[in-house]
Enzyme design. Structure first.
Site, mmCIF file in Angstrom:
data_model
loop_
_atom_site.group_PDB
_atom_site.id
_atom_site.type_symbol
_atom_site.label_atom_id
_atom_site.label_comp_id
_atom_site.label_asym_id
_atom_site.label_seq_id
_atom_site.Cartn_x
_atom_site.Cartn_y
_atom_site.Cartn_z
ATOM 1 N N HIS A 216 -38.561 5.756 -93.801
ATOM 2 C CA HIS A 216 -38.235 4.912 -92.646
ATOM 3 C C HIS A 216 -36.821 5.159 -92.118
ATOM 4 C CE1 HIS A 216 -38.941 1.036 -90.337
ATOM 5 N NE2 HIS A 216 -40.169 1.527 -90.420
ATOM 6 N N HIS B 27 -48.758 8.967 -85.374
ATOM 7 C CA HIS B 27 -48.203 7.704 -85.867
ATOM 8 C C HIS B 27 -48.871 6.554 -85.139
ATOM 9 C CE1 HIS B 27 -45.024 4.507 -85.874
ATOM 10 N NE2 HIS B 27 -44.887 4.904 -87.117
#
Length: 383
Positions: A190, A290
């Site tokens: 992340h 994504h």
């Protein structure tokens, strides 16, 4: 056929949908969700609507160019998210008019079904072993053969303690032990890990043979990303915070990752994702779109997944109530069976929205990303 209106819908938990209406009664749906910035994107969509009313919705690429090149300032998360949602809706209209799914217009199918990967992210900030095992067993029992977790608990210091790294490694070890060797595991850093710590942590995770590590470092500096990728035998992935083929060019040309992750709600839409996949294919790089968002975004992803040869797996947020598959939003929600979704066969993006029921989930569009701080000194950390 002419565009007559663009409507906006804010849907819980944090999604934004739009509908492009035409004078012939056909309408197309898109999802321009930008987490935490929905109201800003809504303003951008309304600004684009002013220059699109009266245009032929079948001129997909022309309208994309008009939105992207029609202003002096180009790109960025807000503008590209607005463009992405509108562009998806234009493809939906075109497919419906021609009576075929969008993937037929993009070259036809390369596979018979779409492999999904599920999220395994326990609700606790500091999940215990029993909770991790529970969620891994549940996902595997549900038929998934690929799982992803973001159990790299933030905030993390630029150079953190051995104990912090050890906690992360232990959690992934529990996941691998529980899942076994036949299930792919991916870990999302992340962008929380610094270039100083990423090689250390990635080295410790090598024994677990991960499918990929997502955003091992922040994506702004491609040279740093390339260096981190070269330091590890584990594949890396990135792309959710990049926009249009221009944003992906350097990442791909420098082979800074192994898996490219365009987000169809942000990258410019379906055709920009398809072009990005083609660019990546020239370097034998894989694509895993994504999508931690809603069912319209999923529908757009499935169209691209169907027709690209370098596809790996499709992200699936795995909401317990199935809202990310369309429960309470679509008349016929998508179905994951044995970890796969069948190729959509209906025209356009392959769904019908239940507008009356969807209204029950309406909200004001206000949702904010968490902002995290270190307890020791109050400095801000990466979420």
């Amino acid at each position: 056929m002419k565009i007559t209106n663009i409507c906006i819908y804010h849907i819980q938990p944090r999604w934004m949908l739009l509908k492009v209406e035409t004078d012939e009664g056909l309408a197309g749906w898109g999802e321009p969700t930008l987490e935490g910035k929905a109201l800003v994107v809504e303003a951008a969509v309304k600004a684009f609507a002013e220059i699109l009313i009266g245009e032929d919705p079948l001129r997909t690429e022309y309208i994309y160019q008009k939105m992207y090149r029609g202003g002096f300032y180009r790109g960025g998360a807000v503008i590209c998210s607005a463009i992405s949602g509108i562009e998806q809706a234009l493809w939906d209209i075109k497919g419906k008019m021609l009576g075929v799914p969008v993937w037929q217009l993009l070259g036809g199918r390369c596979r018979d079904r779409i492999r999904m990967y599920a999220h395994v992210t326990p609700f606790a900030d500091d999940p215990q072993e029993e909770e991790i095992r529970y969620w891994v067993k549940k996902r595997v029992a549900d038929g998934f053969t690929a799982l992803k977790t973001s159990m790299v608990a933030p905030p993390i210091r630029f150079i953190d303690t051995f104990s912090k790294m050890e906690d992360i490694v232990k959690r992934i070890a529990v996941m691998r032990e529980t899942a076994g060797k036949d299930v792919d595991l991916a870990v999302d850093f992340h962008g929380r890990i610094s270039p100083a710590m990423a090689p250390v942590l990635m080295k410790e995770l090598e024994p677990f043979h991960l499918m990929f590590i997502e955003e091992p470092v922040l994506p702004e500096n491609v040279d740093v990303m390339r260096k981190i990728t070269a330091s590890s035998v584990t594949p890396t992935a990135a792309g959710e915070r990049l926009f249009t083929t221009f944003g992906f060019r350097e990442l791909i040309e420098k082979q800074a990752v192994n898996v490219v992750q365009p987000d169809l709600c942000h990258c410019g839409g379906i055709l920009q994702a398809l072009k990005t996949a083609a660019m990546a294919d020239n370097y034998y790089m894989a694509v895993a779109p994504h999508n931690p968002l809603g069912p319209v975004a999923l529908a757009a992803c499935l169209q691209v997944d169907t027709c690209i040869g370098n596809f790996v797996a499709q992200e699936h947020p795995t909401h317990a109530e199935g809202r990310d598959l369309g429960a309470g939003i679509l008349k016929e929600p998508f179905v994951v069976k044995d970890g796969y979704i069948e190729i959509p066969q209906k025209p356009g993006l392959g769904f019908e929205v239940d507008e009356e029921r969807m209204k029950e989930s309406a909200y004001d569009g206000k949702w904010r990303n968490p902002i995290l701080y270190f307890e020791e000194d109050g400095a801000m950390g990466e979420w």
